[in-house]
Scaffold this active site. Sequence first.
Site, short mmCIF file in Angstrom:
data_model
loop_
_atom_site.label_atom_id
_atom_site.label_comp_id
_atom_site.label_asym_id
_atom_site.label_seq_id
_atom_site.Cartn_x
_atom_site.Cartn_y
_atom_site.Cartn_z
N ARG A 123 24.41 69.36 28.15
CA ARG A 123 24.99 70.23 29.18
C ARG A 123 25.59 69.32 30.24
O ARG A 123 24.88 68.73 31.03
CB ARG A 123 23.90 71.14 29.76
CG ARG A 123 24.29 71.74 31.08
CD ARG A 123 23.39 72.86 31.51
NE ARG A 123 22.01 72.51 31.78
CZ ARG A 123 21.56 71.76 32.80
NH1 ARG A 123 22.42 71.25 33.66
NH2 ARG A 123 20.27 71.54 32.97
N TYR A 167 17.68 66.01 39.49
CA TYR A 167 16.71 65.67 38.44
C TYR A 167 17.25 64.77 37.33
O TYR A 167 16.52 64.44 36.41
CB TYR A 167 16.10 66.95 37.83
CG TYR A 167 17.13 67.96 37.31
CD1 TYR A 167 17.75 67.79 36.07
CD2 TYR A 167 17.49 69.07 38.07
CE1 TYR A 167 18.68 68.71 35.62
CE2 TYR A 167 18.42 69.99 37.62
CZ TYR A 167 19.01 69.80 36.39
OH TYR A 167 19.94 70.71 35.93
N HIS A 195 23.12 73.70 35.26
CA HIS A 195 22.52 74.77 34.45
C HIS A 195 23.27 76.09 34.70
O HIS A 195 23.71 76.75 33.77
CB HIS A 195 21.04 74.92 34.80
CG HIS A 195 20.42 76.14 34.21
ND1 HIS A 195 20.18 76.27 32.87
CD2 HIS A 195 20.05 77.32 34.79
CE1 HIS A 195 19.66 77.47 32.63
NE2 HIS A 195 19.57 78.12 33.78
C1 LIG Z 1 11.50 84.57 29.36
C2 LIG Z 1 12.20 83.75 30.42
N1 LIG Z 1 11.52 82.79 31.07
C3 LIG Z 1 12.14 82.04 31.99
C4 LIG Z 1 13.45 82.26 32.32
C5 LIG Z 1 14.13 81.42 33.40
N2 LIG Z 1 15.10 80.50 32.77
C6 LIG Z 1 16.41 80.81 32.70
S1 LIG Z 1 17.28 79.65 31.89
C7 LIG Z 1 15.93 78.68 31.66
C8 LIG Z 1 16.05 77.37 30.89
C9 LIG Z 1 16.65 77.56 29.54
O1 LIG Z 1 16.85 76.34 28.90
P1 LIG Z 1 17.42 76.26 27.43
O2 LIG Z 1 16.75 77.25 26.54
O3 LIG Z 1 17.35 74.84 27.02
O4 LIG Z 1 18.92 76.75 27.53
P2 LIG Z 1 20.12 76.18 28.41
O5 LIG Z 1 20.10 76.96 29.70
O6 LIG Z 1 19.91 74.72 28.61
O7 LIG Z 1 21.37 76.49 27.65
C10 LIG Z 1 14.80 79.27 32.22
C11 LIG Z 1 13.45 78.68 32.20
C12 LIG Z 1 14.13 83.29 31.62
N3 LIG Z 1 15.42 83.56 31.83
N4 LIG Z 1 13.48 83.99 30.66
#
Ligand SMILES: Cc1ncc(C[n+]2csc(CCOP(=O)(O)OP(=O)(O)O)c2C)c(N)n1
Length: 387
Positions: free
Chosen positions: A282, A295, A286
């Site tokens: 990425r 970070y 985010h």
């Molecule tokens: C069930 C749930 N827990 C926590 C969150 C908060 N949250 C949103 S995005 C994220 C990180 C996601 O990381 P990843 O799966 O690696 O996807 P990326 O955003 O890097 O594409 C979190 C913890 C959420 N949206 N849903």
Amino acid sequence: MTQTENSVQDHASEAADSAVVRVLAPDGSLAPSAAAEPYLEIIESLSDAELEGFYRDMVVIRAFDRQATNLQRQGQLALWPPSLGQEAAQVGSVRAARPQDHIFPSYREHVVARIRGVDVVDIIRVMRGLTHGGWDPTDPRNGNTHIYTLVLGSQTLHATGLAMGLVFDGKCGTGDPERDEAVVVYYGDGASSQGDVHEAMVFAASYNTPEVFFLQNNQWAISVPVATQSRSPLHKRGEGYGMPSIPIDGNDVLASYAVTRVALEEARSGAGPRAIEALTYRMGAHTTSDDPTKYRTSDEELSWVRRDPIARMRAFLEARGASSDFFTDVDAEADAVAEDTRVRTMQLDGIPRNLMFDHVYSEPHPLVDEQRQWLADYEASFEEGTS
Ligand SMILES: Cc1ncc(C[n+]2csc(CCOP(=O)(O)OP(=O)(O)O)c2C)c(N)n1
């Protein structure tokens, strides 16, 4: 060693692994890894038009993504999750799907949606807060693309449910590749730790679903590095459920295309679910609510700029003799799509101011009334009055 250094080192050793399918080196030269050998025939059969199409897809969506990021900064959108850097993983995999396949995105798969026919302004409408859904997955114009899911990993359950339905209805494994259907579900490294994903894999394996679990390991789950999520490479999780699981260089559009195409053909033919781990990065924040400088290091970011998926494909096409007119034309289309996105976003309605208060309680409530009044006063405090 910090967590970040750990994560980068883990990635570096994983990428060096000859088990990772890579066709193009970061400089765009054809340098297939040992694991890429079985896929070379597919890649050699791609026409110039198809190869150039992959590049076009990536450049156009990057321009759209930049425009959407700017629109959020200018107050037009509530939030934007940039797809910067992940274009190759997404373009290759979705170009490998057939029209009859079903696509379950997470929330960053803008080019996946666009290629399947979704109007990108429908994504904008979601991120402007105008709609929970954005588009109708049953409308043929949307290419069986299901709506974005912000609840991490839940789309893997939806995908597996639909894929189980395909098994029950005899819509896969008939031996007719024109008719057999499959499912692709996208999720991230952070989502891969969700219980939902593991339950989806259990059911997919048990029911032998025609399904490809496409993991984009972009190294970060907001501020949590992948090394904290797992002590072993993430593709091994799919193996744990008995699925063939293949790690690929996710910044190589050719690797993503060929590996997903084979996985989908196998899944459609009744061989069961497959998992792909696309190692990517990425490159942006985010979301627009995040500041990655808190970070991760700029050295790490720069190391991935050198592996940019678009620069890699451009160098490959240039070496094959693609004309400068082609590149000029792609840039013009990218500018036009970005401009069209801006124009049509500015024509969208504002967010109905009181809507968010309407469904908190079924009965009137003094606290909600107070908050509604606070917002009305706040809006009225601007010189130009209510926005
Ligand atoms: C069930 C749930 N827990 C926590 C969150 C908060 N949250 C949103 S995005 C994220 C990180 C996601 O990381 P990843 O799966 O690696 O996807 P990326 O955003 O890097 O594409 C979190 C913890 C959420 N949206 N849903």
